[in-house]
Design a protein around this motif. Sequence first.
Motif, PDB file in Angstrom:
ATOM      1  N   ALA A  18       0.848  -1.191   0.000  1.00 53.94           N
ATOM      2  CA  ALA A  18       0.000   0.000   0.000  1.00 53.94           C
ATOM      3  C   ALA A  18       0.882   1.239   0.000  1.00 53.94           C
ATOM      4  O   ALA A  18       1.925   1.270   0.652  1.00 53.94           O
ATOM      5  CB  ALA A  18      -0.912  -0.004   1.220  1.00 53.94           C
ATOM      6  N   HIS A  22      -1.259   7.538   1.154  1.00 48.75           N
ATOM      7  CA  HIS A  22      -2.712   7.486   1.288  1.00 48.75           C
ATOM      8  C   HIS A  22      -3.161   6.022   1.245  1.00 48.75           C
ATOM      9  O   HIS A  22      -2.438   5.141   0.787  1.00 48.75           O
ATOM     10  CB  HIS A  22      -3.400   8.264   0.156  1.00 48.75           C
ATOM     11  N   SER A  23      -4.365   5.780   1.741  1.00 46.45           N
ATOM     12  CA  SER A  23      -4.921   4.434   1.665  1.00 46.45           C
ATOM     13  C   SER A  23      -5.314   4.119   0.224  1.00 46.45           C
ATOM     14  O   SER A  23      -5.829   4.996  -0.487  1.00 46.45           O
ATOM     15  CB  SER A  23      -6.154   4.307   2.563  1.00 46.45           C
ATOM     16  N   PRO A  24      -5.091   2.906  -0.222  1.00 46.42           N
ATOM     17  CA  PRO A  24      -5.440   2.558  -1.600  1.00 46.42           C
ATOM     18  C   PRO A  24      -6.952   2.496  -1.794  1.00 46.42           C
ATOM     19  O   PRO A  24      -7.711   2.358  -0.840  1.00 46.42           O
ATOM     20  CB  PRO A  24      -4.807   1.177  -1.783  1.00 46.42           C
ATOM     21  N   THR A  25      -7.377   2.591  -3.034  1.00 48.16           N
ATOM     22  CA  THR A  25      -8.793   2.436  -3.375  1.00 48.16           C
ATOM     23  C   THR A  25      -9.114   0.949  -3.457  1.00 48.16           C
ATOM     24  O   THR A  25      -8.404   0.204  -4.134  1.00 48.16           O
ATOM     25  CB  THR A  25      -9.103   3.106  -4.724  1.00 48.16           C
ATOM     26  N   PRO A  26     -10.163   0.492  -2.763  1.00 46.02           N
ATOM     27  CA  PRO A  26     -10.482  -0.943  -2.821  1.00 46.02           C
ATOM     28  C   PRO A  26     -11.015  -1.353  -4.187  1.00 46.02           C
ATOM     29  O   PRO A  26     -11.589  -0.541  -4.912  1.00 46.02           O
ATOM     30  CB  PRO A  26     -11.555  -1.099  -1.738  1.00 46.02           C
ATOM     31  N   PHE A  27     -10.837  -2.619  -4.530  1.00 40.13           N
ATOM     32  CA  PHE A  27     -11.366  -3.183  -5.760  1.00 40.13           C
ATOM     33  C   PHE A  27     -12.523  -4.113  -5.417  1.00 40.13           C
ATOM     34  O   PHE A  27     -12.500  -4.795  -4.393  1.00 40.13           O
ATOM     35  CB  PHE A  27     -10.284  -3.974  -6.510  1.00 40.13           C
ATOM     36  N   LYS A  68     -15.073  -6.412  -1.329  1.00 40.87           N
ATOM     37  CA  LYS A  68     -14.046  -5.430  -1.668  1.00 40.87           C
ATOM     38  C   LYS A  68     -12.718  -5.827  -1.041  1.00 40.87           C
ATOM     39  O   LYS A  68     -12.677  -6.398   0.049  1.00 40.87           O
ATOM     40  CB  LYS A  68     -14.447  -4.037  -1.182  1.00 40.87           C
ATOM     41  N   THR A  69     -11.640  -5.511  -1.720  1.00 40.10           N
ATOM     42  CA  THR A  69     -10.312  -5.785  -1.178  1.00 40.10           C
ATOM     43  C   THR A  69     -10.033  -4.864   0.010  1.00 40.10           C
ATOM     44  O   THR A  69     -10.701  -3.845   0.201  1.00 40.10           O
ATOM     45  CB  THR A  69      -9.236  -5.571  -2.254  1.00 40.10           C
ATOM     46  N   PHE A  71      -8.172  -2.077   2.372  1.00 38.58           N
ATOM     47  CA  PHE A  71      -7.643  -0.764   1.968  1.00 38.58           C
ATOM     48  C   PHE A  71      -7.351   0.159   3.146  1.00 38.58           C
ATOM     49  O   PHE A  71      -6.544   1.066   3.046  1.00 38.58           O
ATOM     50  CB  PHE A  71      -8.643  -0.052   1.038  1.00 38.58           C
ATOM     51  N   ASP A  72      -8.009  -0.056   4.294  1.00 42.60           N
ATOM     52  CA  ASP A  72      -7.925   0.884   5.406  1.00 42.60           C
ATOM     53  C   ASP A  72      -6.628   0.653   6.189  1.00 42.60           C
ATOM     54  O   ASP A  72      -6.518  -0.308   6.946  1.00 42.60           O
ATOM     55  CB  ASP A  72      -9.146   0.702   6.318  1.00 42.60           C
TER      56      ASP A  72
END
Length: 276
Positions: A18, A22-27, A68-69, A71-72
Amino acid sequence: MNFADNILSLARVMFYSAPAEHSPTPFVIPENTHIIEMLTGGVVFFGDGDEKRAYRRGTIFWHVPGDKTIFDTTRDEPYRCIVFRFAAKSAERIAPRVSSWRGSSEALDDFIRQSHSAFFATGDSPEQAKTVSAYCLGELLMHALSLKNMDGKSMIGQTPQANEVILRNILMYIENNLADDLSSYTLAEKFKLPRNKLFALFSKFMNTSLQGYITGKRFDQARLLLESSNMPIKEVAALCGFEHVEVFHRSFAKRFGCTPKNYRLNALPYIDLKKS
């Protein structure tokens, strides 16, 4: 549908880190796909609403279509993970959404290294690809479904909570004292717990009842002794916590469809091989 019918092949094994800024956008997991993310470092917060918890190295996130993957995360400890992508027939969930690696940190390192390198070593060989797929899926399922041994040093995923530490101690005690009185009254007194909390721990974390867990462990031990020793069946029964051998015979036959004696006879590893 069982997992052998559902999972078709291992499509990808990749590492992901990651970004720190910033935190990534989930898929969103697409149709006909199962994705397993196993944390190798950092921290992830996961859960619903205010019930989010921190998860670390060794945590297994098993996603099915529509999920969702992860991300947090945090800037101080952005998570890292190895991602297994499997092609699947359906969205049926075959493992818990969140579980933990049940083994040493060294064993986790070995699995990560071997699965990643083996995937890229298969080349154009379909048979090798099947073998690697079966290996990765089998190992992940063994841990996700709690089929690996669980002891005081084994779970390295999420930060241990007080209830989980208590449960590990209870599990270790049960494992080492199968021949003794393991009633709910005895365990509650030994670990200074109300019986209702004892029952709740097994229901929440083990997905079974206290008695169901103990009975399963006793039968596991009985099968091990029947397969690996010539110990008289009466002694096997006693060592596994069955006070009366007759009860052991009836219970064993009901559970496995044969008597302990016949089980032993049919459990020989070379039963269908000719002698040289």
